[in-house]
Design an enzyme around this catalytic site. Structure first.
Site, PDB file in Angstrom:
ATOM      1  CE  LYS A   1      -3.970  -2.174   2.127  1.00  0.00           C
ATOM      2  NZ  LYS A   1      -4.935  -2.135   3.401  1.00  0.00           N
TER       3      LYS A   1
ATOM      4  CB  SER B   1      -1.469   0.618   8.453  1.00  0.00           C
ATOM      5  OG  SER B   1      -1.708  -0.151   9.422  1.00  0.00           O
ATOM      6  CG  ASP B   2      -3.553  -5.115   5.421  1.00  0.00           C
ATOM      7  OD1 ASP B   2      -4.456  -4.533   4.755  1.00  0.00           O
ATOM      8  OD2 ASP B   2      -3.831  -6.065   5.787  1.00  0.00           O
ATOM      9  CD  GLN B   3      -6.724  -4.652  12.771  1.00  0.00           C
ATOM     10  OE1 GLN B   3      -7.994  -4.760  12.750  1.00  0.00           O
ATOM     11  NE2 GLN B   3      -6.152  -4.372  13.797  1.00  0.00           N
TER      12      GLN B   3
ATOM     13  CB  ALA C   1       1.613  -4.940   8.983  1.00  0.00           C
TER      14      ALA C   1
END
Length: 192
Positions: A52, A68-70, A105
């Site tokens: 991203k 960011s990613d979850q 992250a």
């Protein structure tokens, strides 16, 4: 100072980043979020956070881009954003009485130097045993259709939990600010 860009259109991440009091832009990254074959939930979260940020950094000079990613999981079973009320109900039924890890992250890419920083901040969440009525009332009240795991801990979703533990309380909301502040300081940004 380089332009600070949040590579996300998430209102939750935007609100969290606003806590720093720094000017920033928001950009929508075009990123395929499909897990790779045999990819673990933590590896998926890191890969997507970097992807991203890179999707925006590749086109923006003089920028520090935050991605960011979850990914929520029970073992290697991944729970993404439900998207529908039915899927939210199903996710919460599956998580009822279970220990769930939310892997959040964050990545920062300096578009001038190409430097990439990334880290993973897991949060361990124990869901209490939920009744069908509780699940239906919660989903109707909060519509958590855009949240990994179908629960907003910053809102009414906290009532679904027995316990949570992790190094950063903002990680569960979607952007680990403790780790991010360290990354931004590494890039020369003064945070008090």
């Amino acid at each position: 100072m380089n332009t600070l860009i949040l590579a996300s259109t998430s209102a939750y991440r935007k609100q969290l980043l606003e806590r720093f009091g720094l000017p920033f832009e928001v950009a929508r990254p075009e990123t395929d979020e499909t897990p790779l074959p045999d990819e673990t939930p933590d590896a998926l979260a890191i890969r997507l956070a970097i992807a991203k940020a890179r999707a925006i950094a590749d086109h923006k000079p003089n920028a520090l881009v935050i991605g960011s990613d979850q990914v929520a999981c029970i073992g290697n079973e991944i729970f993404g954003k439900p998207g529908t009320i039915e899927r939210a109900h199903a996710q919460l039924r599956r998580m009822s009485g279970q220990d769930v890890i939310f892997h959040t992250a964050v990545a920062v890419i300096n578009s001038d130097t190409g430097k990439v920083q990334s880290t993973l901040v897991p949060t361990h969440v124990r869901f209490r045993t939920l009744t069908t009525d509780e699940i239906e009332r919660y989903v109707a009240a909060e519509l958590p259709l855009d949240c990994a795991g179908s629960a907003k801990s910053e809102g009414l979703g906290i009532t679904l939990l027995d316990a949570l533990s992790g190094d950063d309380p903002t990680a569960l909301i979607g952007l680990p600010l403790i780790a991010l502040s360290r990354m931004l300081r590494n890039e020369g940004i003064a945070l008090p």
